[in-house]
Design a protein around this motif. Structure first.
Motif, PDB file in Angstrom:
ATOM      1  N   UNK A  89       0.828  -1.213   0.000  1.00 58.86           N
ATOM      2  CA  UNK A  89       0.000   0.000   0.000  1.00 58.86           C
ATOM      3  C   UNK A  89       0.859   1.259   0.000  1.00 58.86           C
ATOM      4  N   UNK A  90       1.961   1.218   0.746  1.00 57.78           N
ATOM      5  CA  UNK A  90       2.850   2.378   0.793  1.00 57.78           C
ATOM      6  C   UNK A  90       3.531   2.645  -0.539  1.00 57.78           C
ATOM      7  N   UNK A  96       1.363   6.231  -7.089  1.00 54.59           N
ATOM      8  CA  UNK A  96       0.152   6.947  -7.507  1.00 54.59           C
ATOM      9  C   UNK A  96       0.277   8.443  -7.267  1.00 54.59           C
ATOM     10  N   UNK A  97       0.801   8.826  -6.110  1.00 55.49           N
ATOM     11  CA  UNK A  97       0.926  10.252  -5.778  1.00 55.49           C
ATOM     12  C   UNK A  97       1.851  10.968  -6.742  1.00 55.49           C
ATOM     13  N   UNK A 165      -1.902   1.216 -12.198  1.00 54.81           N
ATOM     14  CA  UNK A 165      -3.216   1.363 -12.799  1.00 54.81           C
ATOM     15  C   UNK A 165      -3.514   0.302 -13.856  1.00 54.81           C
ATOM     16  N   UNK A 166      -2.557  -0.578 -14.138  1.00 54.33           N
ATOM     17  CA  UNK A 166      -2.770  -1.635 -15.123  1.00 54.33           C
ATOM     18  C   UNK A 166      -2.694  -1.129 -16.549  1.00 54.33           C
ATOM     19  N   UNK A 291      -6.847  -3.523  -1.686  1.00 60.61           N
ATOM     20  CA  UNK A 291      -6.245  -2.228  -1.335  1.00 60.61           C
ATOM     21  C   UNK A 291      -5.743  -1.442  -2.554  1.00 60.61           C
ATOM     22  N   UNK A 292      -6.116  -1.859  -3.758  1.00 57.17           N
ATOM     23  CA  UNK A 292      -5.617  -1.187  -4.953  1.00 57.17           C
ATOM     24  C   UNK A 292      -6.352   0.130  -5.167  1.00 57.17           C
ATOM     25  N   UNK A 293      -5.606   1.211  -5.182  1.00 55.70           N
ATOM     26  CA  UNK A 293      -6.164   2.553  -5.401  1.00 55.70           C
ATOM     27  C   UNK A 293      -6.122   2.846  -6.894  1.00 55.70           C
TER      28      UNK A 293
END
Length: 308
Positions: A89-90, A96-97, A165-166, A291-293
């Motif tokens: 997750x980290x 992502x950020x 994001x795949x 937990x995938x954002x």
């Protein structure tokens, strides 16, 4: 003859294993020494500190510090899966950020190109000026060449984000005929065999490529620490400011920084892929995308999401 060759091979393997284990053991000492003596490599008013920073950034010692940390986290995570999920997750949150922020460079690139066309074709100006009083003034060709920097930002800093994001092309030919757990094994092998070694090689190349365009005498990957410390006596900053045209963009050292950033982010993403694939393999199909954002195009656009 065969027995002698076999003994030689076995001895070489033992020597290699001993070298790896000794470097892993030394990694703890190296970390402790670096933390307790930060002035030796972070005080850049000292020329020797700069050279130590250059050397250790692409050194065997640094590699084994990272490798040892990876082993420790992996061993703890195998015992307690929640640790691995926290790491996943980290790392995915970090990717992502960074990716979502620098993806805006694509919009800036388009808007700047529009401004360049208007200034050149309609106002017939050879330059652009921004600011009041102490203004920022550059030739149009400078801003035109700078567009490549925005493109490099998107490519280098959004690659890991796109992976989360795949968005990258995958081996669908193999995926379509194997089970869920086999897919996860493929992902784990891919991260270890392809992603991590590729990222390490790019880092090793990019690190010294970067510093060879920032300081002189130019450091080399083959230089020992002692040789670099000797070179530090004549060290001076010599940041690359040469453009492809007389008035063109001259901050090409930024591309070298982006290359190192790309390698670091891909390496971290490889760790995230390895851990996520292992956890999904162990916990089963119900844990897929846990937990995938993941970004969404909005309500009604679900059919287009993930269609790459």
């Amino acid at each position: 003859m065969d027995e002698t060759a076999a003994n030689g091979t076995f001895g070489a393997l033992l020597d290699g294993l001993s070298w790896v284990l000794s470097n892993i053991a030394l990694a703890f000492y190296n970390v402790g020494y670096a933390i307790s003596n930060p002035q030796l490599w972070l005080d850049w008013s000292d020329k020797q500190a700069i050279m130590r920073f250059v050397y250790y950034g692409g050194s065997t010692e640094f590699f084994f510090v990272v490798f040892t940390l990876f082993l420790i986290v992996t061993i703890i995570g195998l015992w307690k899966n929640s640790v691995l999920w926290a790491v996943v997750r980290g790392l995915e949150g970090f990717a992502n950020t960074i990716g979502r922020f620098f993806a805006w460079a694509g919009l800036i690139m388009v808007l700047q190109q529009v401004v360049i066309v208007f200034v050149q074709r309609i106002f017939a100006r050879p330059d652009l000026v921004f600011g009041f009083g102490l203004s920022f003034q550059k030739d149009i060709s400078w801003f035109a060449e700078e567009l490549k920097l925005y493109n490099a930002m998107v490519v280098a800093l959004c690659a890991a984000y796109t992976f989360v994001q795949g968005g990258h092309v995958r081996v669908d030919l193999f995926y379509s005929v194997v089970s869920f757990r086999a897919k996860k094994v493929i992902d784990m092998l891919g991260s270890i065999v392809f992603m991590m070694p590729m990222a390490v090689l790019i880092w090793m190349y990019g690190w010294f490529f970067l510093w060879r365009h920032l300081i002189v005498p130019k450091p080399s990957a083959s230089d020992t620490l002692e040789r670099l410390l000797m070179k530090s006596r004549a060290l001076r900053w010599n940041v690359e400011t040469i453009g492809f045209s007389p008035n063109g963009f001259n901050g090409y050292f930024l591309f070298k920084i982006l290359l190192c950033s790309f390698a670091a982010m891909i390496f971290l993403q490889a760790i995230a892929v390895l851990y996520r694939s292992y956890l999904e393999f162990r916990e089963g199909k119900a844990s897929e995308f846990k937990y995938l954002d993941k970004d969404s195009l909005g309500e009604g656009e679900e059919a287009y999401e993930g269609a790459h």
